[in-house]
Design a protein around this motif. Structure first.
Motif, PDB file in Angstrom:
ATOM      1  N   LEU A 179     -11.146   1.177   3.664  1.00 34.91           N
ATOM      2  CA  LEU A 179     -10.160   0.849   2.629  1.00 34.91           C
ATOM      3  C   LEU A 179      -9.078  -0.078   3.170  1.00 34.91           C
ATOM      4  O   LEU A 179      -8.644  -1.014   2.475  1.00 34.91           O
ATOM      5  CB  LEU A 179      -9.534   2.129   2.077  1.00 34.91           C
ATOM      6  CG  LEU A 179      -8.635   1.941   0.854  1.00 34.91           C
ATOM      7  CD1 LEU A 179      -9.422   1.358  -0.319  1.00 34.91           C
ATOM      8  CD2 LEU A 179      -8.001   3.266   0.444  1.00 34.91           C
ATOM      9  N   LEU A 180      -8.657   0.139   4.395  1.00 40.64           N
ATOM     10  CA  LEU A 180      -7.665  -0.755   4.999  1.00 40.64           C
ATOM     11  C   LEU A 180      -8.233  -2.165   5.168  1.00 40.64           C
ATOM     12  O   LEU A 180      -7.524  -3.158   4.949  1.00 40.64           O
ATOM     13  CB  LEU A 180      -7.201  -0.207   6.354  1.00 40.64           C
ATOM     14  CG  LEU A 180      -6.160   0.906   6.309  1.00 40.64           C
ATOM     15  CD1 LEU A 180      -5.867   1.407   7.719  1.00 40.64           C
ATOM     16  CD2 LEU A 180      -4.870   0.435   5.638  1.00 40.64           C
TER      17      LEU A 180
ATOM     18  N   PHE B 216       0.878  -1.170   0.000  1.00 37.67           N
ATOM     19  CA  PHE B 216       0.000   0.000   0.000  1.00 37.67           C
ATOM     20  C   PHE B 216       0.914   1.218   0.000  1.00 37.67           C
ATOM     21  O   PHE B 216       1.605   1.491   0.975  1.00 37.67           O
ATOM     22  CB  PHE B 216      -0.910   0.004   1.231  1.00 37.67           C
ATOM     23  CG  PHE B 216      -2.124   0.897   1.084  1.00 37.67           C
ATOM     24  CD1 PHE B 216      -2.019   2.202   0.624  1.00 37.67           C
ATOM     25  CD2 PHE B 216      -3.393   0.434   1.416  1.00 37.67           C
ATOM     26  CE1 PHE B 216      -3.124   3.015   0.487  1.00 37.67           C
ATOM     27  CE2 PHE B 216      -4.519   1.229   1.281  1.00 37.67           C
ATOM     28  CZ  PHE B 216      -4.381   2.531   0.812  1.00 37.67           C
TER      29      PHE B 216
ATOM     30  N   TRP C  73      -8.090  -3.728   1.760  1.00 34.85           N
ATOM     31  CA  TRP C  73      -6.706  -4.061   1.403  1.00 34.85           C
ATOM     32  C   TRP C  73      -6.228  -5.309   2.142  1.00 34.85           C
ATOM     33  O   TRP C  73      -5.640  -6.214   1.548  1.00 34.85           O
ATOM     34  CB  TRP C  73      -5.801  -2.868   1.720  1.00 34.85           C
ATOM     35  CG  TRP C  73      -4.336  -3.163   1.553  1.00 34.85           C
ATOM     36  CD1 TRP C  73      -3.686  -3.494   0.389  1.00 34.85           C
ATOM     37  CD2 TRP C  73      -3.348  -3.150   2.583  1.00 34.85           C
ATOM     38  NE1 TRP C  73      -2.349  -3.686   0.640  1.00 34.85           N
ATOM     39  CE2 TRP C  73      -2.112  -3.477   1.982  1.00 34.85           C
ATOM     40  CE3 TRP C  73      -3.383  -2.886   3.953  1.00 34.85           C
ATOM     41  CZ2 TRP C  73      -0.925  -3.552   2.713  1.00 34.85           C
ATOM     42  CZ3 TRP C  73      -2.193  -2.949   4.675  1.00 34.85           C
ATOM     43  CH2 TRP C  73      -0.990  -3.294   4.052  1.00 34.85           C
TER      44      TRP C  73
ATOM     45  N   GLN D 121     -11.166   5.605   5.424  1.00 31.97           N
ATOM     46  CA  GLN D 121      -9.791   5.110   5.575  1.00 31.97           C
ATOM     47  C   GLN D 121      -9.793   3.721   6.216  1.00 31.97           C
ATOM     48  O   GLN D 121      -9.065   2.819   5.777  1.00 31.97           O
ATOM     49  CB  GLN D 121      -8.972   6.089   6.412  1.00 31.97           C
ATOM     50  CG  GLN D 121      -8.696   7.415   5.716  1.00 31.97           C
ATOM     51  CD  GLN D 121      -8.182   8.479   6.665  1.00 31.97           C
ATOM     52  OE1 GLN D 121      -7.929   8.223   7.847  1.00 31.97           O
ATOM     53  NE2 GLN D 121      -8.036   9.705   6.164  1.00 31.97           N
ATOM     54  N   GLU D 122     -10.626   3.552   7.234  1.00 35.23           N
ATOM     55  CA  GLU D 122     -10.737   2.249   7.901  1.00 35.23           C
ATOM     56  C   GLU D 122     -11.302   1.198   6.948  1.00 35.23           C
ATOM     57  O   GLU D 122     -10.809   0.062   6.891  1.00 35.23           O
ATOM     58  CB  GLU D 122     -11.644   2.374   9.137  1.00 35.23           C
ATOM     59  CG  GLU D 122     -11.125   3.305  10.214  1.00 35.23           C
ATOM     60  CD  GLU D 122     -10.110   2.652  11.130  1.00 35.23           C
ATOM     61  OE1 GLU D 122      -9.741   1.491  10.866  1.00 35.23           O
ATOM     62  OE2 GLU D 122      -9.689   3.308  12.102  1.00 35.23           O
TER      63      GLU D 122
ATOM     64  N   THR E 187      -2.845  11.564  -2.233  1.00 33.64           N
ATOM     65  CA  THR E 187      -3.533  12.378  -1.228  1.00 33.64           C
ATOM     66  C   THR E 187      -2.751  13.665  -0.975  1.00 33.64           C
ATOM     67  O   THR E 187      -1.556  13.758  -1.259  1.00 33.64           O
ATOM     68  CB  THR E 187      -3.702  11.606   0.093  1.00 33.64           C
ATOM     69  OG1 THR E 187      -4.380  12.428   1.053  1.00 33.64           O
ATOM     70  CG2 THR E 187      -2.375  11.171   0.679  1.00 33.64           C
TER      71      THR E 187
ATOM     72  N   GLU F 125      -3.390  11.078   6.541  1.00 27.81           N
ATOM     73  CA  GLU F 125      -3.994  10.011   5.751  1.00 27.81           C
ATOM     74  C   GLU F 125      -2.913   9.154   5.101  1.00 27.81           C
ATOM     75  O   GLU F 125      -3.009   7.924   5.074  1.00 27.81           O
ATOM     76  CB  GLU F 125      -4.903  10.620   4.686  1.00 27.81           C
ATOM     77  CG  GLU F 125      -5.654   9.616   3.843  1.00 27.81           C
ATOM     78  CD  GLU F 125      -6.710  10.284   2.977  1.00 27.81           C
ATOM     79  OE1 GLU F 125      -7.909  10.093   3.258  1.00 27.81           O
ATOM     80  OE2 GLU F 125      -6.337  11.011   2.033  1.00 27.81           O
TER      81      GLU F 125
ATOM     82  N   LEU G  99      -2.436   5.005   6.145  1.00 27.78           N
ATOM     83  CA  LEU G  99      -2.746   3.928   5.213  1.00 27.78           C
ATOM     84  C   LEU G  99      -1.529   3.132   4.743  1.00 27.78           C
ATOM     85  O   LEU G  99      -1.663   1.946   4.437  1.00 27.78           O
ATOM     86  CB  LEU G  99      -3.443   4.521   3.972  1.00 27.78           C
ATOM     87  CG  LEU G  99      -4.817   5.154   4.174  1.00 27.78           C
ATOM     88  CD1 LEU G  99      -5.252   5.859   2.891  1.00 27.78           C
ATOM     89  CD2 LEU G  99      -5.850   4.115   4.593  1.00 27.78           C
TER      90      LEU G  99
ATOM     91  N   THR H 143       1.319   5.389  -0.583  1.00 32.08           N
ATOM     92  CA  THR H 143       0.658   6.684  -0.725  1.00 32.08           C
ATOM     93  C   THR H 143       1.637   7.663  -1.362  1.00 32.08           C
ATOM     94  O   THR H 143       2.845   7.586  -1.154  1.00 32.08           O
ATOM     95  CB  THR H 143       0.156   7.235   0.623  1.00 32.08           C
ATOM     96  OG1 THR H 143       1.214   7.215   1.591  1.00 32.08           O
ATOM     97  CG2 THR H 143      -1.013   6.420   1.136  1.00 32.08           C
TER      98      THR H 143
END
Length: 258
Positions: free
Chosen positions: A176-177, A37, A180, A173-174, A191, A196, A200, A39
């Motif tokens: 999406l985690l 993951f 994943w 965010q939670e 982002t 954020e 992540l 960012t």
């Protein structure tokens, strides 16, 4: 050691405008492993979205090389899922039909997969709802489910939570985690928000502008679930902020919702 899933090498991107040439990206080298993951963060105009669109095959006018699973990226395809800043759902289709897109829900294998994805993105009970009946966060979850339907090798997300309020954004965010961790899909997430980015990612890629180039890549070796108020989280936050040495760069990032 296994080969990277996504490889970007010596990437340069120039836009021709009425005011002249704009060098958007300069000598970008980036390797992303399967299941990571990542960012990407940086000031406005540093080329974050441009980099994402090139990786997705949505922009092929560049110098350099972009490879997915060892093969050159020459255009968009089902092996690359892309999530825009806004959901872009079909307003005349229900949640389940938006996720299925051009596939028939009458096929048992499609029906089962759509049902599984609805559960994964926490939309059970909203299968028959239309986009106008959904909140912004719910609509974006439909977009993510639709992108996951064909099992892409990589999911590319271009500031997908930027228009959401702070509480919805934190919830997304939670979510999406959870997706994943359950799906193990490689994700690259653009982002403006430093918190954020840290919350992540396995690694945070920092871009600098004019032209866009990688300033640094910061590993985030924190266990999940992460606490934004923790000392270790704040130490990484300070490290990223310290990368923005020029005041105007720091202001651009800080004004973007941190």
């Amino acid at each position: 050691m296994s080969a990277p899933l996504l490889e970007v090498g010596r990437l340069n991107k120039v836009f021709e405008t009425k005011k002249g040439r704009v060098h958007a990206l300069h000598n970008i080298d980036l390797a992303i492993k399967e299941g990571e993951f990542i960012t990407v963060i940086g000031p406005s105009g540093c080329g974050k979205s441009t980099l994402l669109k090139i990786a997705a095959g949505l922009d092929t006018d560049y110098e350099g090389e972009v490879r997915l699973s060892g093969e050159k990226v020459t255009g968009p395809g089902i092996d690359k899922g892309f999530i825009f800043q806004e959901p872009r759902l079909f307003p005349w289709l229900t949640v389940e039909k938006n996720i299925a897109a051009d596939l028939s829900l009458k096929k048992p294998e499609v029906r089962q997969k759509v049902d599984n994805l609805i559960e994964l993105v926490k939309l059970t009970g909203f299968e028959k709802a239309y986009p106008r009946e959904l909140s912004g966060g719910m609509a974006q979850r439909v977009s993510i489910a639709r992108a996951l339907l064909r099992n892409p090798k990589i999911l590319l997300l271009d500031e997908p939570f930027g228009a959401l309020d702070a509480f919805t954004r934190a919830h997304m965010q939670e979510v999406l985690l959870d997706i994943w961790q359950a799906n193990k899909t490689t994700m690259v997430f653009v982002t403006h928000d430093i918190d954020e980015a840290i919350f992540l990612a396995n690694r945070v890629v920092i871009l600098k502008p004019r032209p866009g180039a990688i300033k640094n890549i910061i590993p985030v070796d924190l266990p999940f679930p992460r606490k934004k108020a923790s000392t270790s989280f704040q130490e990484i936050r300070y490290k990223i902020l310290s990368e923005f040495e020029k005041l105007d760069e720091l202001e651009l990032v800080e004004s973007a919702g941190i």
